[in-house]
Design an enzyme around this catalytic site. Sequence first.
Site, short mmCIF file in Angstrom:
data_model
loop_
_atom_site.label_atom_id
_atom_site.label_comp_id
_atom_site.label_asym_id
_atom_site.label_seq_id
_atom_site.Cartn_x
_atom_site.Cartn_y
_atom_site.Cartn_z
N LYS A 76 0.86 -1.20 0.00
CA LYS A 76 0.00 0.00 0.00
C LYS A 76 0.88 1.24 0.00
O LYS A 76 1.93 1.26 0.67
CB LYS A 76 -0.90 -0.04 1.24
CG LYS A 76 -1.96 1.04 1.32
CD LYS A 76 -2.80 0.88 2.59
CE LYS A 76 -3.93 1.90 2.67
NZ LYS A 76 -4.74 1.76 3.91
N SER A 151 -9.72 1.78 2.81
CA SER A 151 -8.85 2.54 1.93
C SER A 151 -7.83 1.69 1.18
O SER A 151 -7.29 2.15 0.18
CB SER A 151 -8.11 3.60 2.74
OG SER A 151 -7.25 2.99 3.68
N SER A 175 -9.93 -0.56 6.98
CA SER A 175 -9.32 -0.45 5.65
C SER A 175 -8.60 -1.68 5.13
O SER A 175 -8.25 -1.71 3.95
CB SER A 175 -8.35 0.73 5.62
OG SER A 175 -9.06 1.91 5.42
N1 GLN Z 1 -13.33 4.13 6.17
C1 GLN Z 1 -12.71 4.58 7.38
C2 GLN Z 1 -12.31 6.03 7.24
O1 GLN Z 1 -12.51 6.58 6.21
C3 GLN Z 1 -11.54 3.71 7.71
C4 GLN Z 1 -10.32 4.01 6.93
C5 GLN Z 1 -9.13 3.21 7.37
O2 GLN Z 1 -9.25 2.19 8.04
N2 GLN Z 1 -7.95 3.70 7.03
O3 GLN Z 1 -11.78 6.61 8.14
#
Ligand code: GLN
Length: 494
Positions: A76, A151, A175
């Site tokens: 990532k 994400s 994410s």
């Molecule tokens: N969807 C969540 C957010 O937008 C989690 C994102 C994540 O785990 N990095 O904060």
Amino acid sequence: MAYQTLTQLRTALESGATSAEEIARRYIARTEAHNGALNAFVDFDADSILAQAQASDAYRKTHDARPLEGLPIAIKDIFCTRHGRTQCCSNILRDFRAPYDAHVITLLREAGAVLFGKTNMDEFAMGSSNETSAFGSCRNPWDTDRIPGGSSGGSAAAVAAALAPAALGTDTGGSIRQPASLTGIVGLKPTYGRVSRRGIIAFASSLDQAGPMTRSVADAALIASVISGHDAGDATSVADAPDAHWLEACDARDMQGLRIGRPKEYFVEGMDREVRGRIDAALAQCEALGAEIVDISLPHTEYAVAAYYVIAPSEASANLSRYDGVRFGQRCADPEDLFDMYTRSRDEGFGAEVKRRILTGVFALSTGYYDAYYKKAQQVRTLIRRDFDEAFAKVDVIATPTSPITAFKLGEKKEDPLTMYLADIFTIAVNLAGLPGLSQPCGFAGDLPVGLQWIAPPWREDRLLAAAAAYEAATDWHRHRPAAFNDTAAGGAA
Ligand code: GLN
């Protein structure tokens, strides 16, 4: 060949049937053939991948193979890597080159892994659909009109379409698990403190945790065994964490005596009917494997999303103050003065969702509002943790859907941040409580994958792995492949 697991690739390497270079060439060919359709990779250097693979083949000739010897792992874009770019899919870090490797990247290199490009993600990991990326959204291999989740969407899509056999993601509020669920792969978020955060670009420091995204439970355990462990360079990395018995845990083939908690708050109205059906069927299968399903309650679940969307933005607003045009990345052209440089660099560099988070966080932390928002959210966090403590007095693991819905269409929720936030309902409490969680494929709703989430007490990743491995051994959901990427031409079919 491309859809083999790390474990299978490792066996083929050990027997001499293939080489790291041959494996690397196959996945490079697949990535070159398919990345145009998926936009899973945002930085990809075939020459560097081949060089690492050749070095691994040379190493194997004179040494015992290391745990990930010659195995490609996509990364990532949030992990700092000495080679290539680290941009967090943000314009403010466009073309940024990190001066050092994140601790987990060092561990992967030392284990012989081949770092296989940087994957697309929501900007600064803020999002659930990959649509906030400065490099454009990644697409779901099961239907390229749909989002892969976020994400860590690029990591998920790359693994689901076999552009790489495995990937690293990070999970602040879901994410790793949510994109794994939406693309039909396995995603593991370890206990907070298990994996070093040093060199991982910070979103919300009390929630962020890195973990593997793979096509099998054993593969997730293999990577987790390499990247976990104490790092003196991360103050929140735990020194005496109990051993997770990563690989042994995956030998489980039944669930005799396992008490699985089914929280009533996670089986609610508004959930997709077919998703619900798949989870019910999965739990019935667990019963057939010897488990006992116990109805439990996690009464503060309904406050998790609200608490998270105060705490995470608050921490983000502090973490992201370092992007000021001075030390990192983009600086605006022709600033009038220092203040103009700060504000314009940030205004030009950050996307809309990141700005929304910073503003929310600064507001929640400001004098007069701190007690009403940030402090309250921290209190709710304690209540959520207690809910889990009480539940784990009665059960060994908890099973829930990973996401209330399957992958939605690109653009469908983009203008409606609140609906997007609400879809995180099943993953967020796990981060607030610092627990380990795992998502694994458990069927399809229509043509789209559904994920089953396992939650365990702190440091009991072995319970997640054992439950998930037993379920995986009894089903074949993890073997399904997205038709459009199962082509023989680029090495797709076995
Ligand atoms: N969807 C969540 C957010 O937008 C989690 C994102 C994540 O785990 N990095 O904060």
